[in-house]
Design a protein around this motif. Structure first.
Motif, PDB file in Angstrom:
ATOM      1  N   LYS A  75      12.114  10.109   2.613  1.00  0.00           N
ATOM      2  CA  LYS A  75      11.745  10.522   1.251  1.00  0.00           C
ATOM      3  C   LYS A  75      12.739  11.503   0.618  1.00  0.00           C
ATOM      4  O   LYS A  75      13.062  11.387  -0.569  1.00  0.00           O
ATOM      5  N   PRO A  76      13.278  12.502   1.378  1.00  0.00           N
ATOM      6  CA  PRO A  76      14.257  13.415   0.759  1.00  0.00           C
ATOM      7  C   PRO A  76      15.496  12.689   0.214  1.00  0.00           C
ATOM      8  O   PRO A  76      16.086  13.128  -0.777  1.00  0.00           O
ATOM      9  N   LEU A  77      15.891  11.558   0.856  1.00  0.00           N
ATOM     10  CA  LEU A  77      17.059  10.805   0.390  1.00  0.00           C
ATOM     11  C   LEU A  77      16.744  10.007  -0.872  1.00  0.00           C
ATOM     12  O   LEU A  77      17.608   9.833  -1.738  1.00  0.00           O
ATOM     13  N   VAL A  78      15.495   9.554  -0.972  1.00  0.00           N
ATOM     14  CA  VAL A  78      15.099   8.781  -2.158  1.00  0.00           C
ATOM     15  C   VAL A  78      15.213   9.637  -3.418  1.00  0.00           C
ATOM     16  O   VAL A  78      15.481   9.128  -4.506  1.00  0.00           O
ATOM     17  N   GLU A  79      15.038  10.927  -3.251  1.00  0.00           N
ATOM     18  CA  GLU A  79      15.067  11.839  -4.396  1.00  0.00           C
ATOM     19  C   GLU A  79      16.416  11.833  -5.122  1.00  0.00           C
ATOM     20  O   GLU A  79      16.470  12.053  -6.334  1.00  0.00           O
ATOM     21  N   PHE A  80      17.517  11.577  -4.385  1.00  0.00           N
ATOM     22  CA  PHE A  80      18.827  11.610  -5.046  1.00  0.00           C
ATOM     23  C   PHE A  80      19.663  10.346  -4.822  1.00  0.00           C
ATOM     24  O   PHE A  80      20.788  10.245  -5.317  1.00  0.00           O
ATOM     25  N   ALA A  81      19.127   9.387  -4.080  1.00  0.00           N
ATOM     26  CA  ALA A  81      19.869   8.133  -3.877  1.00  0.00           C
ATOM     27  C   ALA A  81      20.042   7.397  -5.202  1.00  0.00           C
ATOM     28  O   ALA A  81      19.236   7.546  -6.130  1.00  0.00           O
ATOM     29  N   ASP A  82      21.106   6.615  -5.300  1.00  0.00           N
ATOM     30  CA  ASP A  82      21.379   5.847  -6.517  1.00  0.00           C
ATOM     31  C   ASP A  82      20.859   4.412  -6.422  1.00  0.00           C
ATOM     32  O   ASP A  82      20.386   3.839  -7.403  1.00  0.00           O
ATOM     33  N   ILE A  83      20.985   3.814  -5.222  1.00  0.00           N
ATOM     34  CA  ILE A  83      20.619   2.416  -5.019  1.00  0.00           C
ATOM     35  C   ILE A  83      19.797   2.293  -3.739  1.00  0.00           C
ATOM     36  O   ILE A  83      20.118   2.918  -2.724  1.00  0.00           O
ATOM     37  N   ILE A  84      18.744   1.488  -3.800  1.00  0.00           N
ATOM     38  CA  ILE A  84      17.966   1.194  -2.594  1.00  0.00           C
ATOM     39  C   ILE A  84      18.021  -0.310  -2.354  1.00  0.00           C
ATOM     40  O   ILE A  84      17.749  -1.109  -3.257  1.00  0.00           O
ATOM     41  N   LYS A  85      18.408  -0.690  -1.136  1.00  0.00           N
ATOM     42  CA  LYS A  85      18.533  -2.102  -0.773  1.00  0.00           C
ATOM     43  C   LYS A  85      17.245  -2.579  -0.104  1.00  0.00           C
ATOM     44  O   LYS A  85      16.743  -1.933   0.810  1.00  0.00           O
ATOM     45  N   LEU A  86      16.759  -3.717  -0.572  1.00  0.00           N
ATOM     46  CA  LEU A  86      15.517  -4.281  -0.064  1.00  0.00           C
ATOM     47  C   LEU A  86      15.812  -5.598   0.650  1.00  0.00           C
ATOM     48  O   LEU A  86      16.373  -6.519   0.040  1.00  0.00           O
ATOM     49  N   ASP A  87      15.442  -5.692   1.909  1.00  0.00           N
ATOM     50  CA  ASP A  87      15.622  -6.924   2.675  1.00  0.00           C
ATOM     51  C   ASP A  87      14.433  -7.831   2.379  1.00  0.00           C
ATOM     52  O   ASP A  87      13.397  -7.767   3.043  1.00  0.00           O
ATOM     53  N   ILE A  88      14.578  -8.713   1.381  1.00  0.00           N
ATOM     54  CA  ILE A  88      13.426  -9.499   0.937  1.00  0.00           C
ATOM     55  C   ILE A  88      13.066 -10.589   1.944  1.00  0.00           C
ATOM     56  O   ILE A  88      11.928 -11.042   1.976  1.00  0.00           O
ATOM     57  N   MET A  89      14.033 -10.995   2.757  1.00  0.00           N
ATOM     58  CA  MET A  89      13.732 -12.001   3.783  1.00  0.00           C
ATOM     59  C   MET A  89      12.830 -11.405   4.855  1.00  0.00           C
ATOM     60  O   MET A  89      11.875 -12.044   5.316  1.00  0.00           O
ATOM     61  N   GLU A  90      13.104 -10.183   5.236  1.00  0.00           N
ATOM     62  CA  GLU A  90      12.321  -9.508   6.266  1.00  0.00           C
ATOM     63  C   GLU A  90      10.923  -9.158   5.744  1.00  0.00           C
ATOM     64  O   GLU A  90       9.926  -9.329   6.446  1.00  0.00           O
ATOM     65  N   MET A  91      10.840  -8.681   4.483  1.00  0.00           N
ATOM     66  CA  MET A  91       9.563  -8.200   3.962  1.00  0.00           C
ATOM     67  C   MET A  91       8.671  -9.302   3.415  1.00  0.00           C
ATOM     68  O   MET A  91       7.445  -9.205   3.459  1.00  0.00           O
ATOM     69  N   GLY A  92       9.275 -10.361   2.858  1.00  0.00           N
ATOM     70  CA  GLY A  92       8.460 -11.376   2.196  1.00  0.00           C
ATOM     71  C   GLY A  92       8.089 -10.903   0.798  1.00  0.00           C
ATOM     72  O   GLY A  92       8.236  -9.721   0.448  1.00  0.00           O
ATOM     73  N   GLU A  93       7.578 -11.818  -0.025  1.00  0.00           N
ATOM     74  CA  GLU A  93       7.338 -11.500  -1.434  1.00  0.00           C
ATOM     75  C   GLU A  93       6.269 -10.433  -1.631  1.00  0.00           C
ATOM     76  O   GLU A  93       6.432  -9.518  -2.446  1.00  0.00           O
ATOM     77  N   SER A  94       5.192 -10.497  -0.886  1.00  0.00           N
ATOM     78  CA  SER A  94       4.089  -9.561  -1.082  1.00  0.00           C
ATOM     79  C   SER A  94       4.511  -8.115  -0.814  1.00  0.00           C
ATOM     80  O   SER A  94       4.287  -7.218  -1.638  1.00  0.00           O
ATOM     81  N   LYS A  95       5.164  -7.881   0.342  1.00  0.00           N
ATOM     82  CA  LYS A  95       5.606  -6.525   0.677  1.00  0.00           C
ATOM     83  C   LYS A  95       6.725  -6.058  -0.245  1.00  0.00           C
ATOM     84  O   LYS A  95       6.846  -4.861  -0.540  1.00  0.00           O
ATOM     85  N   THR A  96       7.575  -7.015  -0.706  1.00  0.00           N
ATOM     86  CA  THR A  96       8.650  -6.664  -1.643  1.00  0.00           C
ATOM     87  C   THR A  96       8.053  -6.146  -2.939  1.00  0.00           C
ATOM     88  O   THR A  96       8.481  -5.107  -3.471  1.00  0.00           O
ATOM     89  N   ARG A  97       7.072  -6.854  -3.472  1.00  0.00           N
ATOM     90  CA  ARG A  97       6.412  -6.420  -4.714  1.00  0.00           C
ATOM     91  C   ARG A  97       5.768  -5.042  -4.535  1.00  0.00           C
ATOM     92  O   ARG A  97       5.851  -4.179  -5.418  1.00  0.00           O
ATOM     93  N   GLU A  98       5.128  -4.834  -3.392  1.00  0.00           N
ATOM     94  CA  GLU A  98       4.455  -3.557  -3.110  1.00  0.00           C
ATOM     95  C   GLU A  98       5.450  -2.402  -3.059  1.00  0.00           C
ATOM     96  O   GLU A  98       5.221  -1.337  -3.639  1.00  0.00           O
ATOM     97  N   LEU A  99       6.608  -2.626  -2.386  1.00  0.00           N
ATOM     98  CA  LEU A  99       7.604  -1.565  -2.260  1.00  0.00           C
ATOM     99  C   LEU A  99       8.258  -1.258  -3.606  1.00  0.00           C
ATOM    100  O   LEU A  99       8.493  -0.087  -3.947  1.00  0.00           O
ATOM    101  N   ILE A 100       8.547  -2.295  -4.376  1.00  0.00           N
ATOM    102  CA  ILE A 100       9.149  -2.081  -5.702  1.00  0.00           C
ATOM    103  C   ILE A 100       8.212  -1.260  -6.575  1.00  0.00           C
ATOM    104  O   ILE A 100       8.640  -0.334  -7.286  1.00  0.00           O
ATOM    105  N   SER A 101       6.932  -1.559  -6.509  1.00  0.00           N
ATOM    106  CA  SER A 101       5.942  -0.802  -7.280  1.00  0.00           C
ATOM    107  C   SER A 101       5.920   0.660  -6.846  1.00  0.00           C
ATOM    108  O   SER A 101       5.834   1.576  -7.670  1.00  0.00           O
ATOM    109  N   ARG A 102       6.049   0.887  -5.557  1.00  0.00           N
ATOM    110  CA  ARG A 102       6.009   2.255  -5.019  1.00  0.00           C
ATOM    111  C   ARG A 102       7.265   3.048  -5.404  1.00  0.00           C
ATOM    112  O   ARG A 102       7.223   4.278  -5.505  1.00  0.00           O
ATOM    113  N   LEU A 103       8.366   2.351  -5.621  1.00  0.00           N
ATOM    114  CA  LEU A 103       9.627   3.035  -5.945  1.00  0.00           C
ATOM    115  C   LEU A 103       9.818   3.292  -7.442  1.00  0.00           C
ATOM    116  O   LEU A 103      10.759   3.963  -7.841  1.00  0.00           O
ATOM    117  N   LYS A 104       8.915   2.756  -8.269  1.00  0.00           N
ATOM    118  CA  LYS A 104       9.088   2.874  -9.725  1.00  0.00           C
ATOM    119  C   LYS A 104       9.181   4.318 -10.231  1.00  0.00           C
ATOM    120  O   LYS A 104       9.930   4.592 -11.165  1.00  0.00           O
TER     121      LYS A 104
END
Length: 399
Positions: free
Chosen positions: A126-155
């Motif tokens: 979480k401390p890195l998310v505060e100042f990171a510029d880009i977050i990479k999401l492995d959509i193959m590993e997570m699948g669509e449902s978890k990808t949507r959930e994580l994107i919503s959480r990062l908004k």
């Protein structure tokens, strides 16, 4: 150069323009599964890329994503690199502690772009998310449902999202709708096949030109007539041959002179390139990738002492499905190609097929399959870099 092979994978923006390349690397003298080996590998690729090969050769004017290990970050290795050209990619196995957070925050304040790889939300990160510029999401590993959930959480956070391992246009489209900014994967080089799609009039004319130029009995006179009757082709040929690419002492003003200067092999190569470029409005990266495949196939043939006449054609036509958005066998069936060329493209058979398989394995970074005859992997890597440079020069002279 040390025995290290360097690859790259395109990273696109929402409009499918190339934003950056992730640099990939492998060497014989270090084990990437060991943290010390991975640190050494990163240091080696930095040395080879920046000092020996040259960053512009591999990524052109674009940025380079480079993987950094825990030790690289503790050593502040990125400070040796230009902050306007690289992205610091923090691997998912980096051990997060106060020193790592402090060093990355310092690099961020200095203007370096920070990307978090294969991100999974946790208190530790979480401390890195505060100042990171880009977050990479492995959509193959997570699948669509978890990808949507994580994107919503990062908004709530001020970060850009990079979806990696995107394999289809359908995935790309839903990720655009979800607000992802960048995309990485092989979707761009696959056909977006639409049921019932017909070839347009302009595409049909281009295919007819490919038919003519790849006829084994074609002669100078035939090509001169085809080019002379098309103002656009005539202009582009003269522009191409009079460019700095050839460094001619005297300008060429006639089509017949240009053709006789280039020779039958080179003029056929040029028409193949130009015709492919006119077949679709796909991103430039698709055309460039076809050229890299063609040139690399040709060079592999030359390295083994084999005639390379058909290898270039095999490489560039292996991307025809992506350009036309129809199945590859359907696209190839419209060209009067010899059986050995067809079997090389469609089934990876024969020497040409073996070369194409090696090139595609390199492109996909399938290390275990990067082989052709008895050529050392490092030499195969050198042909890849040379092919990138050649394709970049050609792309600049066919527009």
């Amino acid at each position: 150069m040390a025995d290290i092979i360097i690859g790259r994978q395109q990273i696109f923006d929402q409009k499918l323009n190339i934003y950056a390349y992730e640099l990939l690397f492998r060497g014989d003298d270090f084990d990437l599964n060991h943290k010390d080996g991975a640190t050494q590998a990163t240091n080696q690729v930095i040395t080879d890329t920046i000092l020996e090969v040259g960053l512009n050769t591999i990524v052109g004017p674009h940025k380079a994503f480079i993987n950094f290990t825990t030790q690289n970050i503790l050593d502040k290795t990125p400070l040796h690199l230009p902050k306007d050209r690289i992205v610091i990619e923090v691997l998912e196995n980096v051990e997060i502690d106060s020193r790592i957070v402090a060093n990355l925050k310092e690099l961020s304040k200095l203007g370096y772009i920070i990307a978090l790889d294969d991100f999974v939300f946790s208190e530790e990160w979480k401390p890195l998310v505060e100042f990171a510029d880009i977050i990479k999401l492995d959509i193959m590993e997570m699948g669509e449902s978890k990808t949507r959930e994580l994107i919503s959480r990062l908004k709530p956070y001020n970060v850009q999202l990079l979806a990696e391992k995107v394999e289809t246009y359908a995935e790309y489209q839903y990720l655009v709708e979800l607000g992802c900014d960048y995309f990485q994967g092989f979707f761009f080089n696959k056909p977006n096949i639409v049921s019932g799609k017909r070839i347009s009039v302009n595409q049909s004319a281009a295919i007819q030109l490919l038919n003519t130029v790849n006829n084994p009995d074609v002669e100078f006179e035939d090509l001169t007539k085809i080019i002379s009757l098309d103002v656009g082709l005539s202009y582009k040929l003269l522009h191409y041959i009079n460019s700095a690419f050839f460094s001619l002492p005297n300008k060429i003003s006639s089509i017949s002179h240009a053709i006789s200067y280039l020779g039958l092999k080179e003029i056929k190569r040029w028409i193949n390139i130009l015709t492919l470029a006119s077949l679709s409005n796909k991103p430039e990266a698709v055309i460039q990738n076809a050229l890299i495949r063609g040139k690399m196939c040709e060079e592999l043939a030359s390295l083994t002492g084999n005639k390379s006449d058909n290898f270039f054609l095999i490489g560039i036509l292996s991307n025809l499905d992506s350009l036309l958005d129809i199945p590859l066998d359907e696209a190839i069936s419209q060209l009067p190609l010899a059986d050995n060329i067809v079997s090389a493209i469609l089934h990876k058979e024969g020497l040409g097929g073996e070369a194409l398989k090696c090139v595609i394995s390199y492109e996909h970074w399938d290390i275990s399959s990067i082989s052709f005859k008895d050529i050392d992997q490092a030499i195969i890597g050198d042909t890849y870099i040379h092919s990138i440079n050649w394709a970049k020069d050609v792309m600049g002279n066919i527009k």
